[in-house]
Design a protein around this motif. Structure first.
Motif, PDB file in Angstrom:
ATOM      1  N   ARG A 207       0.604  -1.009  -0.233  1.00 46.41           N
ATOM      2  CA  ARG A 207      -0.164  -0.197  -0.336  1.00 46.41           C
ATOM      3  C   ARG A 207       0.743   1.131   0.185  1.00 46.41           C
ATOM      4  NH1 ARG A 207      -2.962   3.374  -2.080  1.00 46.41           N
ATOM      5  NH2 ARG A 207      -4.107   4.512  -0.739  1.00 46.41           N
ATOM      6  N   ILE A 208       2.037   1.253   0.270  1.00 48.21           N
ATOM      7  CA  ILE A 208       2.798   2.394   0.804  1.00 48.21           C
ATOM      8  C   ILE A 208       3.471   2.598  -0.888  1.00 48.21           C
ATOM      9  CG2 ILE A 208       4.972   3.298   1.327  1.00 48.21           C
ATOM     10  CD1 ILE A 208       4.427   2.067   4.410  1.00 48.21           C
ATOM     11  N   GLY A 209       4.141   1.731  -1.056  1.00 48.01           N
ATOM     12  CA  GLY A 209       4.856   1.619  -2.838  1.00 48.01           C
ATOM     13  C   GLY A 209       3.556   2.300  -3.532  1.00 48.01           C
ATOM     14  N   GLU A 210       2.055   2.063  -3.014  1.00 50.35           N
ATOM     15  CA  GLU A 210       1.460   2.266  -4.029  1.00 50.35           C
ATOM     16  C   GLU A 210       0.730   3.804  -3.965  1.00 50.35           C
ATOM     17  OE1 GLU A 210      -2.623   0.095  -3.220  1.00 50.35           O
ATOM     18  OE2 GLU A 210      -1.453  -1.611  -4.208  1.00 50.35           O
ATOM     19  N   ARG A 211       0.808   4.199  -2.959  1.00 52.97           N
ATOM     20  CA  ARG A 211       1.007   5.433  -2.361  1.00 52.97           C
ATOM     21  C   ARG A 211       1.932   6.202  -2.667  1.00 52.97           C
ATOM     22  NH1 ARG A 211      -1.481   5.427   3.780  1.00 52.97           N
ATOM     23  NH2 ARG A 211      -0.827   8.093   2.960  1.00 52.97           N
ATOM     24  N   VAL A 212       3.474   6.357  -2.806  1.00 55.01           N
ATOM     25  CA  VAL A 212       4.500   6.234  -3.426  1.00 55.01           C
ATOM     26  C   VAL A 212       4.483   6.999  -4.684  1.00 55.01           C
ATOM     27  CG1 VAL A 212       6.811   6.652  -3.687  1.00 55.01           C
ATOM     28  CG2 VAL A 212       6.040   5.850  -1.646  1.00 55.01           C
ATOM     29  N   GLU A 213       3.735   5.746  -5.884  1.00 55.16           N
ATOM     30  CA  GLU A 213       3.735   5.470  -7.131  1.00 55.16           C
ATOM     31  C   GLU A 213       2.537   7.713  -7.576  1.00 55.16           C
ATOM     32  OE1 GLU A 213       2.128   2.155  -8.387  1.00 55.16           O
ATOM     33  OE2 GLU A 213       4.158   1.216  -8.401  1.00 55.16           O
ATOM     34  N   ASP A 214       1.403   7.085  -6.439  1.00 57.71           N
ATOM     35  CA  ASP A 214       0.816   8.259  -6.692  1.00 57.71           C
ATOM     36  C   ASP A 214       1.122   9.745  -6.556  1.00 57.71           C
ATOM     37  OD1 ASP A 214      -1.198   6.273  -7.107  1.00 57.71           O
ATOM     38  OD2 ASP A 214      -2.335   6.555  -4.799  1.00 57.71           O
ATOM     39  N   VAL A 215       2.269   9.706  -5.366  1.00 58.35           N
ATOM     40  CA  VAL A 215       2.683  10.903  -5.457  1.00 58.35           C
ATOM     41  C   VAL A 215       3.334  11.385  -6.471  1.00 58.35           C
ATOM     42  CG1 VAL A 215       4.747  11.699  -3.686  1.00 58.35           C
ATOM     43  CG2 VAL A 215       2.896  10.872  -2.796  1.00 58.35           C
ATOM     44  N   ASN A 216       4.683  10.236  -7.356  1.00 56.30           N
ATOM     45  CA  ASN A 216       5.559  10.552  -8.071  1.00 56.30           C
ATOM     46  C   ASN A 216       4.569  11.125  -9.523  1.00 56.30           C
ATOM     47  OD1 ASN A 216       7.480  10.187  -6.435  1.00 56.30           O
ATOM     48  ND2 ASN A 216       7.793   8.323  -7.196  1.00 56.30           N
ATOM     49  N   ARG A 217       3.855  10.100  -9.523  1.00 57.71           N
ATOM     50  CA  ARG A 217       2.531  11.392 -10.894  1.00 57.71           C
ATOM     51  C   ARG A 217       2.354  12.625 -10.900  1.00 57.71           C
ATOM     52  NH1 ARG A 217       0.767   5.741 -10.986  1.00 57.71           N
ATOM     53  NH2 ARG A 217      -0.933   5.937  -9.278  1.00 57.71           N
ATOM     54  N   ASN A 218       2.189  12.901  -9.494  1.00 53.03           N
ATOM     55  CA  ASN A 218       1.738  15.171  -9.025  1.00 53.03           C
ATOM     56  C   ASN A 218       2.623  15.618  -9.401  1.00 53.03           C
ATOM     57  OD1 ASN A 218      -0.750  14.411  -9.557  1.00 53.03           O
ATOM     58  ND2 ASN A 218      -0.532  13.224  -7.679  1.00 53.03           N
ATOM     59  N   VAL A 219       4.181  15.011  -9.071  1.00 49.20           N
ATOM     60  CA  VAL A 219       5.871  15.915  -8.772  1.00 49.20           C
ATOM     61  C   VAL A 219       6.002  15.965 -10.296  1.00 49.20           C
ATOM     62  CG1 VAL A 219       5.125  15.595  -6.426  1.00 49.20           C
ATOM     63  CG2 VAL A 219       6.763  14.344  -7.533  1.00 49.20           C
ATOM     64  N   PRO A 220       7.899  17.293  -9.897  1.00 48.30           N
ATOM     65  CA  PRO A 220       8.661  16.925 -10.961  1.00 48.30           C
ATOM     66  C   PRO A 220       9.611  15.682 -10.719  1.00 48.30           C
ATOM     67  CG  PRO A 220       8.081  18.470 -10.207  1.00 48.30           C
ATOM     68  CD  PRO A 220       7.311  17.985  -9.053  1.00 48.30           C
ATOM     69  N   LYS A 221       9.665  15.285 -12.158  1.00 56.09           N
ATOM     70  CA  LYS A 221      10.762  14.628 -12.266  1.00 56.09           C
ATOM     71  C   LYS A 221      12.188  14.278 -10.606  1.00 56.09           C
ATOM     72  CE  LYS A 221      13.840  11.038 -14.896  1.00 56.09           C
ATOM     73  NZ  LYS A 221      14.802  10.974 -16.429  1.00 56.09           N
ATOM     74  N   SER A 222      12.470  15.236 -10.801  1.00 53.77           N
ATOM     75  CA  SER A 222      13.680  15.268  -9.736  1.00 53.77           C
ATOM     76  C   SER A 222      12.804  15.601  -8.307  1.00 53.77           C
ATOM     77  CB  SER A 222      13.752  17.643  -9.922  1.00 53.77           C
ATOM     78  OG  SER A 222      13.034  18.015  -9.563  1.00 53.77           O
ATOM     79  N   GLN A 223      11.743  15.519  -8.003  1.00 51.49           N
ATOM     80  CA  GLN A 223      11.380  15.593  -6.623  1.00 51.49           C
ATOM     81  C   GLN A 223      10.508  14.321  -6.770  1.00 51.49           C
ATOM     82  OE1 GLN A 223       8.813  18.347  -5.541  1.00 51.49           O
ATOM     83  NE2 GLN A 223      10.414  19.903  -6.347  1.00 51.49           N
ATOM     84  N   ARG A 224      10.395  12.872  -7.211  1.00 46.55           N
ATOM     85  CA  ARG A 224      10.038  11.460  -7.471  1.00 46.55           C
ATOM     86  C   ARG A 224      11.039  10.851  -5.604  1.00 46.55           C
ATOM     87  NH1 ARG A 224       9.265  10.439 -13.670  1.00 46.55           N
ATOM     88  NH2 ARG A 224       7.607  12.198 -13.624  1.00 46.55           N
ATOM     89  N   LEU A 225       9.703   9.803  -5.616  1.00 43.00           N
ATOM     90  CA  LEU A 225      10.452   9.648  -4.261  1.00 43.00           C
ATOM     91  C   LEU A 225      11.060   7.956  -4.762  1.00 43.00           C
ATOM     92  CD1 LEU A 225       7.653  10.428  -1.732  1.00 43.00           C
ATOM     93  CD2 LEU A 225      10.315  11.234  -1.965  1.00 43.00           C
ATOM     94  N   ASP A 226      12.165   7.662  -3.862  1.00 44.76           N
ATOM     95  CA  ASP A 226      12.540   6.080  -4.325  1.00 44.76           C
ATOM     96  C   ASP A 226      11.370   4.817  -3.426  1.00 44.76           C
ATOM     97  OD1 ASP A 226      13.354   3.750  -4.073  1.00 44.76           O
ATOM     98  OD2 ASP A 226      15.526   4.590  -4.311  1.00 44.76           O
ATOM     99  N   GLY A 227      10.764   4.410  -4.038  1.00 45.70           N
ATOM    100  CA  GLY A 227       9.574   3.712  -3.564  1.00 45.70           C
ATOM    101  C   GLY A 227      10.014   2.573  -2.432  1.00 45.70           C
TER     102      GLY A 227
END
Length: 340
Positions: A228-248
């Motif tokens: 579930r945490i991985g899914e939430r991280v993916e949702d975050v990454n879809r809404n932010v620039p590439k430079s701010q994406r998180l490592d799940g």
């Protein structure tokens, strides 16, 4: 010994909305006392007995300097001894008051302040009232089974204490939140020590059912939590620039290291909100690890350049223009400590 911090969201906003005046809560407590046929003016604090509700409201509602409209202004606590504990002290109101005062000493001491400072009950603004009866609610098993009606009094000794305590210390310099980070206020530790205080104070041997039980985390659900945490991280990454994406995977490792605690999930929610609002989420890993925003780096070099530039421009004019302190937030709470 059963000691609880009231959650307004689950105990009815009409009685325990703590974002505004304490009047609603006090009216509720007075109403309950009236229904039980008790004296309406019996409130007490660390030093006094016989406090009127109006005095308590004045003390709590005037102790809010530095709090915003959205901040909690006070908290509600309940001390509920078992029937055996009450029988042991012969349901003596004065003994129960003395115990409540010791519980509030422990409450004050349980806050971890900067510089190893410690509070005492005299540093708090609080008041308490003792109620003798309890009534059945619609969710009680006895009501659901048809053995009792809503509003019927429960049998046996049901004496308990309601406490209302300000979210600010008496000097209105420190914000005190018992429902925040465990590192600032360990709720379970306070409850445990309060139970032990009753045993020590009245030479009572607590039964197992009267001791604080620490709920163990169900580790069998960790795999599901990680997914579930991985899914939430993916949702975050879809809404932010590439430079701010998180490592799940890194986020999951932090979750494991914090035992999937409330602070981690609260921090993750803050990151999700920022992503949805299009705000930058720098220092996300620090936030997830600590529950705190990372301090803004010093901008002293920039300020020095501005000073030098202004001195060059204004040299020989006799003017001394003050450069704005860029990067330093001006705060009306300068020097205060936040306990959240």
């Amino acid at each position: 010994m059963y000691i609880k911090l009231i959650n307004p969201k689950s105990h009815g906003l009409a009685a325990y909305d703590n974002n505004g005046s304490s009047l609603q809560t006090l009216n509720y407590l007075v109403h309950e006392a009236k229904r039980e046929g008790e004296d309406l003016g019996v409130f007490f604090n660390q030093d006094s007995d016989g406090l009127k509700p109006e005095r308590v409201q004045q003390d709590i509602d005037s102790n809010v300097k530095g709090l915003t409209a959205k901040d909690s202004k006070f908290y509600s606590l309940i001390i509920s001894p078992s029937a055996d504990e009450l029988a042991h002290i012969k349901n003596d109101e004065q003994l129960l008051k003395a115990y409540t005062r010791q519980v509030m000493e422990l409450y004050a001491q349980n806050f971890n302040l900067k510089g190893d400072q410690r509070l005492a009950s005299k540093d708090l603004v609080w008041a308490a009232t003792i109620h003798q009866d309890r009534s059945y609610r619609g969710t009680d098993n006895e009501v659901l089974a048809g053995e009792a009606k809503v509003g019927d009094k429960r049998p046996g000794l049901q004496t308990h204490v309601h406490i209302i305590v300000s979210a600010r210390d008496r000097n209105q310099k420190i914000t005190l939140n018992p429902n925040g980070r465990k590192s600032r206020f360990d709720l379970i530790d306070w409850q445990r020590k309060s139970g032990q205080q009753f045993e020590h104070q009245f030479r009572y041997t607590a039964k197992e059912k009267e001791k604080i039980k620490v709920k163990q985390r169900d580790a069998s659900r960790d795999a599901t939590r990680s997914i579930r945490i991985g899914e939430r991280v993916e949702d975050v990454n879809r809404n932010v620039p590439k430079s701010q994406r998180l490592d799940g995977e890194r986020v999951k490792e932090i979750a494991v290291s914090r035992n999937f605690d409330k602070t981690f999930y609260r921090s993750l929610k803050r990151i999700e909100t920022k992503a949805q609002q299009g705000k930058p989420i720098d220092n996300a890993y620090y936030l997830l690890q600590t529950g705190r925003e990372q301090p803004i780096p010093s901008k002293a070099p920039v300020r020095n350049l501005l000073h030098a530039f202004q001195r060059a421009v204004n040299s020989g004019t006799g003017k001394d223009i003050k450069t704005e302190e860029i990067g330093e937030r001006k705060s009306r709470r300068n020097g205060e400590m936040e306990i959240d």
